[in-house]
Design a protein around this motif. Sequence first.
Motif, short mmCIF file in Angstrom:
data_model
loop_
_atom_site.label_atom_id
_atom_site.label_comp_id
_atom_site.label_asym_id
_atom_site.label_seq_id
_atom_site.Cartn_x
_atom_site.Cartn_y
_atom_site.Cartn_z
N ALA A 94 0.81 -1.22 0.00
CA ALA A 94 0.00 0.00 0.00
C ALA A 94 0.84 1.27 0.00
O ALA A 94 0.40 2.30 -0.52
CB ALA A 94 -0.93 0.01 1.21
N ILE A 95 2.02 1.22 0.58
CA ILE A 95 2.82 2.44 0.68
C ILE A 95 3.19 2.96 -0.71
O ILE A 95 3.21 4.16 -0.96
CB ILE A 95 4.07 2.25 1.57
N GLU A 96 3.47 2.05 -1.63
CA GLU A 96 3.86 2.45 -2.98
C GLU A 96 2.66 2.82 -3.84
O GLU A 96 2.70 3.84 -4.57
CB GLU A 96 4.65 1.32 -3.64
N TYR A 97 1.59 2.04 -3.76
CA TYR A 97 0.49 2.22 -4.71
C TYR A 97 -0.66 3.08 -4.18
O TYR A 97 -1.41 3.65 -4.98
CB TYR A 97 -0.03 0.86 -5.15
N ILE A 98 -0.83 3.17 -2.89
CA ILE A 98 -1.89 4.02 -2.33
C ILE A 98 -1.33 5.34 -1.82
O ILE A 98 -1.84 6.42 -2.14
CB ILE A 98 -2.65 3.28 -1.21
#
Length: 246
Positions: A81-85
């Motif tokens: 999630a850190i990269e894509y959200i």
Amino acid sequence: MKYREIEPNGFLNNFVKCFWFYETTTEIQHTILPDGYFDFIAEFENDNLTTVKLTGIWTKPKEIQISKNTKLLAIRFKLLAIEYIFKKEIKSILDATVNLSFSFWNIDKYKSDEFERFITEISNNLDTSIKHLKQIDNRKLKLFDFVYEQKIKTVAEISKKVFWSSRQINRYFQTQFGIRLKEFLNIVRCNATYEEISNGNLNPNAEYFDQAHFIKEIKKYTGVTPKELSQNKNDRFLQLSKMDEA
């Protein structure tokens, strides 16, 4: 202490472990244990929003003090999630937290007793956000599925399965999360023992060489022995207390 958690459905499950709610009417001290996730937390005291924050990944136990009459609306995220959200790295807050604006994701419009509304609206917003993403690297989807489900135990095995070199994987982990994949695997493995320990099972599972290795690894990431964890005096270890409440 009251605790609830709700897991997401569908593709969102690749990014979110669960939505969770916590409430205490008395002042309490907890120890947060490494678990392989990071959290978004909105904290309310006496039903007033006081803090919105993002935690990093915990690699060591963290002592926290929670004031009386506190409620938390929160999301436990998987690392993808850190990269894509969030579209950023999280290594800069490894074993730490960062405060966010009260208006982040319009959190200031929620009341402390609106957990269901929080889940529904944030889930819908995240689903919409994910649908507008550019193509997600399938290697990363597979990697985190293998890790969190503990389907594969070593960096070398994961590398072969996802067709991504160990060197490249570790560079990705260091750049995004501030740790190596091997350490992350150890943290996830340790986290998987908490439920057994909370039930009084102090014998190592097949993931540890022997009792000495089991005790050493648990103490490395929790600061105490499995026996001390299982006793969980005064709800000290929040993850184990949550299992009793769930």
